[in-house]
Structure formats: C-alpha cells, structure tokens
Enzyme design. Sequence first.
Site, PDB file in Angstrom:
ATOM      1  N   GLU A  79     -12.048 -47.767 -39.238  1.00 40.57           N
ATOM      2  CA  GLU A  79     -12.120 -47.951 -40.747  1.00 40.57           C
ATOM      3  C   GLU A  79     -12.470 -49.504 -41.152  1.00 40.57           C
ATOM      4  O   GLU A  79     -11.851 -50.257 -41.319  1.00 40.57           O
ATOM      5  CB  GLU A  79     -10.483 -47.928 -41.392  1.00 40.57           C
ATOM      6  CG  GLU A  79     -10.060 -46.349 -41.209  1.00 40.57           C
ATOM      7  CD  GLU A  79      -8.927 -45.878 -42.110  1.00 40.57           C
ATOM      8  OE1 GLU A  79      -8.205 -46.802 -42.158  1.00 40.57           O
ATOM      9  OE2 GLU A  79      -8.744 -44.982 -42.399  1.00 40.57           O
ATOM     10  N   GLU A  86     -10.045 -38.529 -38.888  1.00 45.05           N
ATOM     11  CA  GLU A  86      -8.558 -38.594 -39.334  1.00 45.05           C
ATOM     12  C   GLU A  86      -8.683 -37.791 -40.572  1.00 45.05           C
ATOM     13  O   GLU A  86      -9.558 -37.890 -41.511  1.00 45.05           O
ATOM     14  CB  GLU A  86      -8.220 -39.974 -39.581  1.00 45.05           C
ATOM     15  CG  GLU A  86      -8.162 -40.653 -38.535  1.00 45.05           C
ATOM     16  CD  GLU A  86      -7.351 -42.455 -38.943  1.00 45.05           C
ATOM     17  OE1 GLU A  86      -6.897 -42.445 -40.013  1.00 45.05           O
ATOM     18  OE2 GLU A  86      -7.842 -43.337 -38.177  1.00 45.05           O
TER      19      GLU A  86
HETATM   20  C1  BG6 Z   1      -5.638 -44.857 -41.211  1.00 49.42           C
HETATM   21  C2  BG6 Z   1      -5.699 -45.590 -40.011  1.00 49.42           C
HETATM   22  O1  BG6 Z   1      -5.959 -45.674 -42.283  1.00 49.42           O
HETATM   23  O2  BG6 Z   1      -4.695 -43.991 -41.624  1.00 49.42           O
HETATM   24  C3  BG6 Z   1      -4.309 -45.260 -39.137  1.00 49.42           C
HETATM   25  O3  BG6 Z   1      -6.766 -45.736 -39.371  1.00 49.42           O
HETATM   26  C4  BG6 Z   1      -3.341 -44.750 -39.947  1.00 49.42           C
HETATM   27  O4  BG6 Z   1      -4.188 -46.122 -38.481  1.00 49.42           O
HETATM   28  C5  BG6 Z   1      -3.785 -43.666 -40.896  1.00 49.42           C
HETATM   29  O5  BG6 Z   1      -2.069 -44.657 -39.241  1.00 49.42           O
HETATM   30  C6  BG6 Z   1      -2.575 -43.224 -41.763  1.00 49.42           C
HETATM   31  O6  BG6 Z   1      -2.162 -44.353 -42.542  1.00 49.42           O
HETATM   32  P1  BG6 Z   1      -0.449 -44.435 -42.613  1.00 49.42           P
HETATM   33  O7  BG6 Z   1      -0.353 -45.738 -43.133  1.00 49.42           O
HETATM   34  O8  BG6 Z   1       0.193 -43.405 -43.259  1.00 49.42           O
HETATM   35  O9  BG6 Z   1      -0.029 -44.747 -41.070  1.00 49.42           O
END
Ligand code: BG6
Length: 477
Positions: free
Chosen positions: A176, A367
């Site tokens: 990201e 993701e």
């Molecule tokens: C992304 C990241 O922004 O989202 C992860 O690459 C992160 O590291 C994931 O954990 C989910 O976000 P969060 O804040 O709910 O853990």
Amino acid sequence: MKDFSEKAFPKNFLWGGALAASQCEGAALEDGKKWTTGDAMPYGVFGDIVIPPPDNYLKKEAIDFYHRYKEDVKLFAEMGFKMLRISISWARIFPNGDEEEPNEKGLQFYDNLIDELTKYGIEPMITLVHFEIPLHLALEYGGWTNRKMIGFYKHFVETIYTRYKDKVRYWLTFNEINVILDAPFNGAGIQAKPDEADKQVLYQAIHHQFVASGLATKIGHGINPDFKIGCMVANSPHYPLTPDPDDMLETMKRDRETLFFADVHARGNYPGYMKRYFRENNIQIEITEEDAELMKHTVDFISFSYYMSYCATADESKEKELGNVKSAVKNPYLESSDWGWQIDPKGLRYALNQFYDRYQLPLFIVENGLGAQDELVLDGAGGYTVNDDYRITYLKAHLQQAYEAIQDGVELLGYTSWGPIDVVSNSISEMKKRYGYIYVDKHNDGSGSLERYRKKSFYWYKEVISTNGASLFGSCL
Ligand code: BG6
C-alpha cells in the site's frame, strides 16, 4: 456433490490469503531482531509513536506466528490455499537496517516458513516492505525522507532475492505504497502525524520509494528473469456524491491520489497532473538522471487491496468519516462495517475494470475482507467455532464481482484475502477487529490461549477453492 461446472475462475487462479510480519509474527526481539516502526505504533496508525513500546503491546507477541507457523500453514493447506502472501520483517534480517552482514537466524525463519509452504504446494508471494522498517532507520536517518534509504533497501532486497531466487516467483516492492500520504510513519518512518507532514518532505520520500521500487524491479529481473514483480496500492475508488461537474472533478482528483502511485509503477515516470500539483504547491522533487532511469523499470503486474469505496464532493461543508486510514464523505447507498468502512462489492468490479482499462497489465487482489467482532461458540460436536455468516456474505459478494470483472476481460491472477487467520489490526492495533477464517484466542488485553479454531468461513472458503470459485454461484454449504 453438486455439479459446479457452470461458472469457474481461470485455470491456475491463485487462491489464498495475505499476512504481514508485524501483525502476526510476534517474537519482537527474538533471534536478533530489533524494534521496527511497527513496534513503535502500539496504539495504531493514529495513536502516539512510543519508543520504546510499552511492556505488553499486542504486536510484541501478536498471534505468535513465529513459533506456530507450522500449525497455521497446515490449516491453510487444509483450506486448499494455492498462495500465501507474507512479508519479510526487514529488522529480522538487518536489525538496524544499515548493517553489511545479514542476521542468519532471521533468514532461517523465512527459509523454514517458505519450505513449509512449498511442502504443501502453497506458493509464497513476498511483500518486501509491509508498513515497517527497522526503527533505527527512522530515528537515525528520518526514514524514507533520506536518500540513503534507497541503498539500505537495495542491500536488503538483494539479500532476500538471492536467498529465495529459486523458491519464490511473486514479489511486491512495498505494501500500500500510497498510504504514506495519510500515515507517514506507517508508510515511511516519518515522525509526523497524518495531517502534519510537510508536503515537500513527504513527496521527496515518496520519490525515494519510487526509485527504490524501480531498482528492486531491475535487480530482481537481473537475478531471475522469471520473477513477477508488482506494486501494491490501497485501492478505494471514489464516486461523485452528485452529478455536479465539480463533484466529478473532485472524484477525479481523489482517485488520482491512488492512481498516481500505480501510474508511476506502470508507466515509469511522473504523470502530468502531478507535475502540475508540484508546480502549484511549490514542491520541488530532486530527481537525478539515475533516478529517472531506474523509474523506467516498470512492474510486471499491479496488485491492490480493496475493502471499500468512498464518495467525493467539492462541497467542503459535507462531513467526512474515517475509512481505511483516510476520510471521505459517506455514500448514502452503502452499509458500513462496525468500523465505518463502506461495504461495496460492485466497487471491486469497477476498480478492477478501471485499473485494467488504464494499464492493460495483469492484476492481483492481494487484500480484501471484513473486519468484524467474532464470538467463539460451541460447535455442537464438542469443539468451538464462529458462525461468521456476515463474513461469508461479504467475501462471496466481492468474489462474485471479481468474477464479473474477469468476464469483462480483466486479467486477474489471483485473490489473497486479508488475514486468513486473525491478526493484530494495523489501523487500530487491536485483536477485536478480526478478518480470519481461523479464530485465534487472543484478546485486546493480551489474554488468551493462542489456540486456533476453524470458523464457519473456513469451510466455506475451502469449498470456494476446491471448486475454483464455482461454488460462489451455488454452494453445498
Ligand atoms: C491494509 C493493510 O491497509 O489493510 C493491512 O495492508 C491491514 O496491514 C489491512 O491490516 C486491514 O486494516 P486494519 O486496520 O483493519 O487491520
């Protein structure tokens, strides 16, 4: 068994999950590792930077993946994973970041993890830097504001590439990369609160990361021409709040805050709209001839995270709400998660088409997922489970839209959902916000046995993978 032959994902589609070292490994100071910027954010992205971190911060032990990876990989294999996206903690390999010699014990951990994955036929994808650098690099050098970071990163990356050149094909240079704009310490080790970072300093740091990313692509292809090296952006497309042309222009502007990063990686230079932004904001980026050459080493594929979409409006009186690290106006047509992230499966189809139309490069969803509060309950067979139908609903709807995008002509290589096993959240650094198919008995106050339990979604995802996605359109479960 039902016949699922009607609709299926492409042959060799890479189904799996994605993890980040600082959020799952724990073992914060074990086997030579030193503090990272991830350790110094015990209260999440918007909390204070604490050095050294307090005694019992969650990432110190996290879910203890460092010691339990065998058990976890076995569970991923049981679900039928084709791929696991992991990151390498830079500070396990170079504890301060500026050493000459790598820490052999740190490398051995990743040797073992990669071998364990390979044993089950799970292909690793490696994110070289996922939101953490050795803390020393942030404190001594100012993180990515300093041009010297390119050299330290090169040394780290070369060490990793050389070690795993015959074991790993898929690489991401930075996680990201666009998040630096909203979270400078998280993204680049710059000690500034999200809204307080000086733009000149911020964009020079971003430039250093672009050069480092181009360099990593160049040397990776030199070490093994079969490497597939990609960039990774947090992708949350914007919709205009109204058809007012000013809202449309604002939408274009907001989207470009993300597209800028993919544009540079896919095209090898700065887009005109950013040159204008720099001119009008008196930002002067130092770009050497060598920098410009290195940036020409463009990526093989583009990957992104997708959790939500946003709305954009030129009307500044409209209230904004916090989503995935950045804030935007709420979309009246969408529901939100418990953390205010707007749920928008169709936005994923839109995002995939937008990126493919723009770059004509293979895409990878690395993701996606729903952060939710889970309750462990008796499963009726003497064990425990989580009845996470809400998670299944979210994932199913998103995968159906990914399928639609493939029908639209998008070349999609795979899908690794976020946190296939519960991990510490990045934004709020809590265990309460869970994404996994596997529940981990660990809680915000640090208590818990660390036992693993299969959730209902575990069996659901297993079926999705075993039918290559066809079960999304008519499941047995
Ligand atoms: C992304 C990241 O922004 O989202 C992860 O690459 C992160 O590291 C994931 O954990 C989910 O976000 P969060 O804040 O709910 O853990």
